[in-house]
Design an enzyme around this catalytic site. Structure first.
Site: not given
Lengths: 231, 79
Positions: A86, A203, A205
């Protein structure tokens, strides 16, 4: 394997990355404050999401001149693994480690939702755990994810299989309807020529534990770790 | 010395903000407007004597930070 998570003023996904790498993947992880330049002993650097320097001027443009970034560029040029997520992806394009630029979403809205992604290249150290053409689901959360690159550079990127993820339908169709932000060719993630610097807007994560809604992102971290062990 | 820097999007680069403003102007019956492009304007105060290498340095500031040459052009004016 030792991961370093860069922390800029305004980073806000640094703790998520730390949690996943440390507690889910069981790796050695350290934070690196943007004014501390010692990157010795690290195997992989993560530039996390957020709003470094408030996104002033252009996203990632000020962070790119943080003291640590010269060392990140040297680290990458020596073959060290660098993952930009990002805002991290935006910093990597601003620093010239990756081509193109991330512009404002075509509908001017900040988009926060799960999207389907097609794995366009699974022969990278970051994506070896995915199947070729596999469709995965990861969250996006950005206002400036509209990837732009001019025609000749896009052709060069395509020629070397630099496009790693594209926005697609659940069936893997890379269509305008599946494009959330106006990115050229639905591009969601790219890799550099040497294959050691990956940037993506979604994302991973935030999708690494089933209790949080998905595990498709964990495969990316797993791929990095398994690749490192084999090397 | 004061320098003014204008940063504009290159031709062919989509400008979603400009398009939204164009849509609003049309909605307000300003039908004569055919395109809107939004850019940035910056004022820099420089502490330098006249006749130095300020032009070169201003261009470098634009190339490296104030504009992104991938998508933007820049123009410098000096007072």
């Amino acid at each position: 394997m030792r991961f370093g998570i860069l922390v800029f003023p305004g980073s806000n996904c640094d703790h998520d990355c730390y949690h996943v790498l440390k507690h889910v993947m069981g790796q050695d992880v350290r934070y690196i404050w943007h004014k501390d330049g010692d990157l010795k002993g690290f195997d992989c650097l993560v530039l996390p999401g957020g709003f470094s320097y408030g996104d002033y001027l252009r996203t990632g443009s000020i962070a790119r001149f943080s003291p640590v970034m010269d060392d990140v560029v040297s680290f990458a040029n020596k073959g060290g693994l660098v993952l930009g997520i990002c805002n991290g992806f935006q910093i990597l394009t601003e620093s010239g480690l990756l081509p193109g630029v991330l512009m404002m979403n075509k509908d001017l809205k900040f988009i926060c939702s799960d999207v389907n992604l097609k794995v366009e290249n699974n022969s990278t150290v970051f994506t070896s755990g995915y199947k070729a053409g596999e469709v995965i689901s990861l969250p996006i959360a950005h206002g400036d994810g509209n990837f732009f690159i001019d025609g000749p550079e896009l052709a060069a990127l395509r020629d070397r299989d630099g496009v790693v993820f594209t926005y697609s339908t659940a069936e893997g169709e890379v269509s305008p309807e599946a494009n959330p932000n106006g990115s050229v060719d639905n591009i969601a993630g790219i890799i550099n020529k040497a294959g050691n610097v990956l940037g993506l807007m979604p994302h991973p994560e935030r999708a690494s534990e089933s209790i949080l809604g998905g595990e498709d992102g964990r495969v990316l971290f797993q791929s990095i770790i398994e690749g490192f062990v084999l090397s | 010395m004061k320098a003014k820097v204008y940063v504009t999007l290159k031709k062919g680069v989509l400008d979603p903000q400009g398009r939204a403003v164009l849509g609003a102007l049309k909605h307000m019956d300003f039908d004569e407007v055919t395109d809107v492009r939004i850019g940035k304007f910056m004022e820099l105060e420089l502490d330098v004597p006249e006749g130095g290498d300020e032009d070169k340095r201003l261009a470098e500031m634009c190339e490296r930070l104030l504009a992104n040459p991938v998508i933007e052009n820049y123009r410098i004016e000096r007072d």
